[in-house]
Design a protein around this motif. Structure first.
Motif, PDB file in Angstrom:
ATOM      1  N   TYR A  64      69.513  70.487 -14.400  1.00 45.32           N
ATOM      2  CA  TYR A  64      70.636  69.739 -13.833  1.00 45.32           C
ATOM      3  C   TYR A  64      70.776  70.022 -12.343  1.00 45.32           C
ATOM      4  O   TYR A  64      70.772  71.163 -11.918  1.00 45.32           O
ATOM      5  CB  TYR A  64      71.956  70.121 -14.494  1.00 45.32           C
ATOM      6  N   LYS A  65      70.907  68.946 -11.556  1.00 47.02           N
ATOM      7  CA  LYS A  65      71.217  69.093 -10.138  1.00 47.02           C
ATOM      8  C   LYS A  65      72.719  68.889  -9.940  1.00 47.02           C
ATOM      9  O   LYS A  65      73.384  69.700  -9.325  1.00 47.02           O
ATOM     10  CB  LYS A  65      70.436  68.072  -9.312  1.00 47.02           C
ATOM     11  N   THR A  66      73.251  67.788 -10.488  1.00 47.71           N
ATOM     12  CA  THR A  66      74.663  67.458 -10.360  1.00 47.71           C
ATOM     13  C   THR A  66      75.104  66.651 -11.571  1.00 47.71           C
ATOM     14  O   THR A  66      74.354  65.823 -12.078  1.00 47.71           O
ATOM     15  CB  THR A  66      74.920  66.596  -9.103  1.00 47.71           C
ATOM     16  N   ILE A  67      76.336  66.886 -12.019  1.00 46.03           N
ATOM     17  CA  ILE A  67      76.947  66.070 -13.068  1.00 46.03           C
ATOM     18  C   ILE A  67      78.256  65.539 -12.491  1.00 46.03           C
ATOM     19  O   ILE A  67      79.112  66.317 -12.075  1.00 46.03           O
ATOM     20  CB  ILE A  67      77.202  66.878 -14.351  1.00 46.03           C
ATOM     21  N   LEU A  68      78.379  64.210 -12.442  1.00 45.40           N
ATOM     22  CA  LEU A  68      79.554  63.555 -11.872  1.00 45.40           C
ATOM     23  C   LEU A  68      80.274  62.774 -12.957  1.00 45.40           C
ATOM     24  O   LEU A  68      79.638  62.130 -13.783  1.00 45.40           O
ATOM     25  CB  LEU A  68      79.140  62.590 -10.756  1.00 45.40           C
ATOM     26  N   ILE A 104      74.354  62.074 -14.743  1.00 48.02           N
ATOM     27  CA  ILE A 104      73.659  63.351 -14.714  1.00 48.02           C
ATOM     28  C   ILE A 104      72.433  63.191 -13.826  1.00 48.02           C
ATOM     29  O   ILE A 104      71.585  62.335 -14.075  1.00 48.02           O
ATOM     30  CB  ILE A 104      73.230  63.788 -16.124  1.00 48.02           C
ATOM     31  N   LYS A 105      72.372  64.001 -12.786  1.00 48.16           N
ATOM     32  CA  LYS A 105      71.237  63.969 -11.858  1.00 48.16           C
ATOM     33  C   LYS A 105      70.401  65.219 -12.099  1.00 48.16           C
ATOM     34  O   LYS A 105      70.919  66.321 -12.146  1.00 48.16           O
ATOM     35  CB  LYS A 105      71.723  63.937 -10.414  1.00 48.16           C
ATOM     36  N   TYR A 106      69.106  64.996 -12.265  1.00 45.95           N
ATOM     37  CA  TYR A 106      68.172  66.084 -12.537  1.00 45.95           C
ATOM     38  C   TYR A 106      67.285  66.338 -11.330  1.00 45.95           C
ATOM     39  O   TYR A 106      67.082  65.452 -10.502  1.00 45.95           O
ATOM     40  CB  TYR A 106      67.263  65.721 -13.722  1.00 45.95           C
ATOM     41  N   HIS A 107      66.725  67.544 -11.246  1.00 42.05           N
ATOM     42  CA  HIS A 107      65.720  67.835 -10.230  1.00 42.05           C
ATOM     43  C   HIS A 107      64.407  67.168 -10.644  1.00 42.05           C
ATOM     44  O   HIS A 107      63.944  67.353 -11.762  1.00 42.05           O
ATOM     45  CB  HIS A 107      65.492  69.350 -10.101  1.00 42.05           C
TER      46      HIS A 107
END
Length: 131
Positions: A64-68, A104-107
């Motif tokens: 996970y990079k960011t969860i908005l 959900i943004k992943y690397h």
């Protein structure tokens, strides 16, 4: 896990209390290339540093990079009814539903967005909302 359950409970309570605005959860940052001063380093040291950086980035793949999360209002599709005489008119009453939209943004991977339905609203309810 206890932390995730507590987070979900907090979000649900804020939705019920109508105090929810949005949330952001951040994961580990991606490694960055460091600036090198002058030509002090040899090409093998530079190549080793670059290879090490790539290994670190690859180790983060899929993490996970960011969860908005935010509230969105999605209108229902308008349905056209054919009247006698061939006159097509659309219904004037607009209704829709309130959704919790989570991205959900992943690397180094494809981002995923999903909507969870919270409730159904009519045109009168929309004007009362301050979302």
């Amino acid at each position: 896990s206890l932390i995730i359950d507590e987070f979900i409970t907090t979000v649900l309570n804020s939705l019920q209390d109508k105090t929810f605005e949005s949330f952001t959860l951040k994961g580990p940052p991606a490694p960055r290339k460091k600036r090198r001063s002058g030509n002090n380093k040899s090409s093998t040291e530079t190549e080793d540093a670059d290879a090490n950086l790539e290994r670190e980035k690859e180790a983060l793949r899929g993490k996970y990079k960011t969860i908005l999360g935010r509230l969105v209002f999605l209108q229902d599709r308008k349905r056209r009814k054919k009247k006698k005489g061939g006159d097509d008119t659309a219904d004037t009453v607009e209704s829709g539903s309130l959704y919790l939209q989570v991205t959900i943004k992943y690397h180094l991977a494809t981002d995923i967005a999903q909507n969870w339905k919270i409730g159904t609203l009519n045109e009168n309810d929309i004007t009362a909302l301050d979302v």
